[in-house]
Write a protein that holds these residues in place. Structure first.
Motif, PDB file in Angstrom:
ATOM      1  N   ASP A  58       0.831  -1.207   0.000  1.00 21.42           N
ATOM      2  CA  ASP A  58       0.000   0.000   0.000  1.00 21.42           C
ATOM      3  C   ASP A  58       0.865   1.257   0.000  1.00 21.42           C
ATOM      4  O   ASP A  58       0.564   2.238  -0.692  1.00 21.42           O
ATOM      5  CB  ASP A  58      -0.940   0.002   1.205  1.00 21.42           C
ATOM      6  N   ARG A  59       1.956   1.226   0.782  1.00 20.44           N
ATOM      7  CA  ARG A  59       2.863   2.377   0.842  1.00 20.44           C
ATOM      8  C   ARG A  59       3.518   2.603  -0.523  1.00 20.44           C
ATOM      9  O   ARG A  59       3.600   3.744  -0.996  1.00 20.44           O
ATOM     10  CB  ARG A  59       3.927   2.148   1.916  1.00 20.44           C
ATOM     11  N   LEU A  60       3.937   1.524  -1.192  1.00 21.75           N
ATOM     12  CA  LEU A  60       4.536   1.655  -2.511  1.00 21.75           C
ATOM     13  C   LEU A  60       3.531   2.182  -3.545  1.00 21.75           C
ATOM     14  O   LEU A  60       3.872   3.011  -4.397  1.00 21.75           O
ATOM     15  CB  LEU A  60       5.101   0.315  -2.981  1.00 21.75           C
ATOM     16  N   LYS A  61       2.288   1.731  -3.458  1.00 19.61           N
ATOM     17  CA  LYS A  61       1.251   2.230  -4.374  1.00 19.61           C
ATOM     18  C   LYS A  61       1.064   3.732  -4.213  1.00 19.61           C
ATOM     19  O   LYS A  61       0.945   4.470  -5.196  1.00 19.61           O
ATOM     20  CB  LYS A  61      -0.074   1.515  -4.119  1.00 19.61           C
ATOM     21  N   GLU A  62       1.037   4.190  -2.960  1.00 18.19           N
ATOM     22  CA  GLU A  62       0.862   5.623  -2.701  1.00 18.19           C
ATOM     23  C   GLU A  62       2.050   6.417  -3.238  1.00 18.19           C
ATOM     24  O   GLU A  62       1.881   7.499  -3.815  1.00 18.19           O
ATOM     25  CB  GLU A  62       0.707   5.871  -1.204  1.00 18.19           C
ATOM     26  N   MET A  63       3.267   5.887  -3.066  1.00 15.97           N
ATOM     27  CA  MET A  63       4.456   6.579  -3.560  1.00 15.97           C
ATOM     28  C   MET A  63       4.446   6.663  -5.084  1.00 15.97           C
ATOM     29  O   MET A  63       4.818   7.699  -5.660  1.00 15.97           O
ATOM     30  CB  MET A  63       5.723   5.856  -3.074  1.00 15.97           C
ATOM     31  N   ILE A  64       4.012   5.596  -5.747  1.00 12.44           N
ATOM     32  CA  ILE A  64       3.952   5.597  -7.211  1.00 12.44           C
ATOM     33  C   ILE A  64       2.914   6.594  -7.707  1.00 12.44           C
ATOM     34  O   ILE A  64       3.161   7.363  -8.641  1.00 12.44           O
ATOM     35  CB  ILE A  64       3.667   4.177  -7.742  1.00 12.44           C
ATOM     36  N   GLU A  65       1.746   6.612  -7.081  1.00 14.19           N
ATOM     37  CA  GLU A  65       0.678   7.521  -7.489  1.00 14.19           C
ATOM     38  C   GLU A  65       1.058   8.983  -7.275  1.00 14.19           C
ATOM     39  O   GLU A  65       0.703   9.846  -8.078  1.00 14.19           O
ATOM     40  CB  GLU A  65      -0.610   7.186  -6.736  1.00 14.19           C
ATOM     41  N   SER A  66       1.789   9.265  -6.201  1.00 15.74           N
ATOM     42  CA  SER A  66       2.169  10.648  -5.920  1.00 15.74           C
ATOM     43  C   SER A  66       3.430  11.070  -6.680  1.00 15.74           C
ATOM     44  O   SER A  66       3.773  12.247  -6.700  1.00 15.74           O
ATOM     45  CB  SER A  66       2.392  10.848  -4.419  1.00 15.74           C
ATOM     46  N   GLY A  67       4.127  10.107  -7.292  1.00 16.32           N
ATOM     47  CA  GLY A  67       5.329  10.438  -8.060  1.00 16.32           C
ATOM     48  C   GLY A  67       6.593  10.459  -7.220  1.00 16.32           C
ATOM     49  O   GLY A  67       7.652  10.871  -7.700  1.00 16.32           O
ATOM     50  N   GLU A  68       6.536  10.039  -5.969  1.00 15.87           N
ATOM     51  CA  GLU A  68       7.702  10.045  -5.092  1.00 15.87           C
ATOM     52  C   GLU A  68       8.623   8.844  -5.319  1.00 15.87           C
ATOM     53  O   GLU A  68       9.805   8.895  -4.980  1.00 15.87           O
ATOM     54  CB  GLU A  68       7.261  10.029  -3.620  1.00 15.87           C
ATOM     55  N   TYR A  69       8.098   7.782  -5.905  1.00 12.45           N
ATOM     56  CA  TYR A  69       8.888   6.556  -6.067  1.00 12.45           C
ATOM     57  C   TYR A  69       9.842   6.707  -7.242  1.00 12.45           C
ATOM     58  O   TYR A  69       9.443   7.014  -8.356  1.00 12.45           O
ATOM     59  CB  TYR A  69       7.959   5.366  -6.295  1.00 12.45           C
TER      60      TYR A  69
END
Length: 87
Positions: A58-69
């Motif tokens: 879930d944390r990785l999904k949020e990072m990808i969606e926000s562009g932080e990953y």
């Protein structure tokens, strides 16, 4: 003595052969049962969702969606090479 001829209605020379078949049919009419081995139960337990893994995903999904990953392409390529070469 009375003789009825070849078509006697109450005479069945195969009666003794039919009895075992009738008993076999009665025995096969049992209810179905399902037995799950301990190994299968263990595999099922291992495949259940792990809460820490779910949180990480879930944390990785949020990072990808926000562009932080940010993906490290060199490291990813090296891991693919290691996997396919058997290292």
């Amino acid at each position: 003595m009375k003789i009825n001829g070849p078509n006697q209605s109450d005479f069945n020379p195969y009666h003794k052969q039919q009895l075992p078949k009738q008993m076999e049919v009665k025995q096969t009419m049992k209810k179905d049962q399902l037995e799950i081995s301990n190994e299968a139960k263990q595999l099922h337990e291992d495949n259940r969702e792990n809460k820490t893994r779910t949180a990480k995903i879930d944390r990785l999904k949020e990072m990808i969606e926000s562009g932080e990953y940010k993906m490290n392409y060199d490291q990813t390529a090296q891991k693919l090479i290691d996997f396919f070469t058997g290292k």
